[in-house]
Enzyme design. Structure first.
Site, PDB file in Angstrom:
ATOM      1  N   GLY A   1       0.817  -1.192  -0.013  1.00  0.00           N
ATOM      2  CA  GLY A   1       0.075  -0.070   0.188  1.00  0.00           C
ATOM      3  C   GLY A   1       0.941   1.167  -0.013  1.00  0.00           C
ATOM      4  O   GLY A   1       2.074   1.205   0.470  1.00  0.00           O
ATOM      5  N   CYS A   2       0.190   2.384  -0.392  1.00  0.00           N
ATOM      6  CA  CYS A   2       1.153   3.622  -0.539  1.00  0.00           C
ATOM      7  C   CYS A   2       1.518   4.116   1.025  1.00  0.00           C
ATOM      8  O   CYS A   2       2.645   4.355   1.118  1.00  0.00           O
ATOM      9  CB  CYS A   2       0.097   4.933  -0.998  1.00  0.00           C
ATOM     10  SG  CYS A   2      -1.571   4.988  -0.366  1.00  0.00           S
ATOM     11  N   TYR A   3       0.651   4.017   1.881  1.00  0.00           N
ATOM     12  CA  TYR A   3       0.923   4.417   3.418  1.00  0.00           C
ATOM     13  C   TYR A   3       2.182   3.477   3.753  1.00  0.00           C
ATOM     14  O   TYR A   3       3.229   3.961   4.474  1.00  0.00           O
ATOM     15  CB  TYR A   3      -0.232   4.473   4.567  1.00  0.00           C
ATOM     16  CG  TYR A   3      -0.973   5.795   4.354  1.00  0.00           C
ATOM     17  CD1 TYR A   3      -0.667   7.217   4.221  1.00  0.00           C
ATOM     18  CD2 TYR A   3      -2.470   5.597   4.003  1.00  0.00           C
ATOM     19  CE1 TYR A   3      -1.381   8.044   4.254  1.00  0.00           C
ATOM     20  CE2 TYR A   3      -3.509   6.806   3.830  1.00  0.00           C
ATOM     21  CZ  TYR A   3      -2.792   7.913   4.134  1.00  0.00           C
ATOM     22  OH  TYR A   3      -3.634   9.004   3.955  1.00  0.00           O
TER      23      TYR A   3
END
Length: 344
Positions: A147-149
């Site tokens: 995921g991006c986070y």
């Protein structure tokens, strides 16, 4: 190479297309959609006229199985049903959704509120945090793109946790994302009037990336402590800034933290350690696969402030997926990813 993108009309799919288009090893990019088949892509996105004028194809296993690698840029809960039909001996898949990231299916059901993928495929999937799992990615057939986070958080914290320079207990992470992280389907959360000139917090203590971050910390840094993780939407198109606060272990200095980061990342092309606090910003990485990291020590409290920035659509999604593809096929890791940041 023959490449396919399922979910080409979303922001992640568009970024995959933008980056793959100039990749030296890609001959053809096949675009697939479950809801807009037959539509000429450049009629939907006019900026692609005379560049990508092909129609979107129907998602059919027979057509997909003729490709060498498929990127699934779909909402969570979709890839888990598609991939069992298209993953074969001759096809490799890189999934940009959350369906194969969480190894514990009960955790997936709890945090995503969806039915999990088949257990066999979850066990087969390789977590695609490139700088930390490169050897396994090279051997993998199904990559769970992070995921991006988690990408922003993990790249900045893992070296310090692994080297036991910071205390893994009471780790607090404050992360902020541009609106594109919410996807391109209109809703109240990404409506202009709701987001412009406004900053909001969401999914307080309930974000689905929490178990992913904790799982990766266990995998790579052997710590099983829970984290406090807060996410915010800020009024910009793209970018993530993750700011983490951690207690220093006794006797640890700023130089120790910097040395740990440099020892891990100096040989990796897309992670940059910045010592000037004024240079750490989302604009520094916009449109690129870079992750910039800065640390600061508060000697009064004995805490470290650890800051990382990425472009959520590139290093946080499409760019890291292509970086993983390069490793899987023995291609130069930076191929297709040498863009200079879009500063203005």
């Amino acid at each position: 190479m023959q490449v396919g993108i399922i979910g080409a009309t979303g922001y992640g799919g568009l970024e995959l297309l933008r980056l793959l288009y100039n990749h030296s090893e890609i001959e053809n990019i096949h675009l697939f959609s479950s809801s807009e088949e037959g539509i000429v892509f450049s009629n939907k996105y006019a900026h692609l006229r005379k560049i990508i004028d092909q129609p979107l194809q129907k998602i059919e296993p027979e057509a997909l199985q003729k490709l060498e690698v498929i990127f699934t840029s779909t909402p969570s809960g979709v890839s888990s049903k598609l991939i069992p039909e298209i993953l074969t001996e001759n096809v490799k898949v890189i999934d940009l959704s959350g369906d194969f990231r969480i190894k514990n299916t009960e955790d997936y059901e709890k945090w995503y509120k969806l039915s999990p993928a088949p257990q066999k495929l979850i066990e087969q999937s390789v977590y695609g945090l490139t700088e930390w799992n490169g050897k396994e990615i090279q051997k993998g057939k199904l990559i769970a793109n992070p995921g991006c986070y988690p990408t922003a958080v993990l790249l900045s914290l893992l070296p310090l946790l692994r080297d036991e320079l910071i205390d893994s207990e009471n780790l607090i992470i404050d992360a902020k994302s541009g609106i594109s992280g919410a996807g391109n389907k209109p809703n109240a959360n990404n409506h202009f009037c709701e987001t412009n000139d406004n900053t909001s917090i969401y999914k307080i203590n309930k974000h689905q990336h929490i178990p992913e971050i904790e799982q990766a910390m266990s995998m790579f840094a052997h710590t099983d402590q829970p984290i406090t993780f807060s996410t915010h939407l800020v009024p910009m198109n793209r970018g993530i800034m993750a700011t983490s606060y951690a207690k220093l272990q006794k006797g640890i200095t700023k130089d120790d933290l910097l040395n740990s980061l440099h020892d891990k990342y100096d040989q990796h092309p897309f992670v940059r350690i910045l010592e000037d606090a004024s240079k750490i910003s989302t604009s520094q990485v916009r449109g690129t696969n870079y992750c910039d990291i800065h640390i600061n020590i508060d000697e009064r409290t004995g805490r470290a402030t650890i800051i990382s920035v990425i472009d959520n659509l590139v290093k946080g999604a499409a760019g890291q997926a292509i970086q993983n593809m390069n490793l899987m096929f023995g291609i130069e890791e930076t191929s297709g990813l040498k863009q200079i940041p879009i500063w203005i």
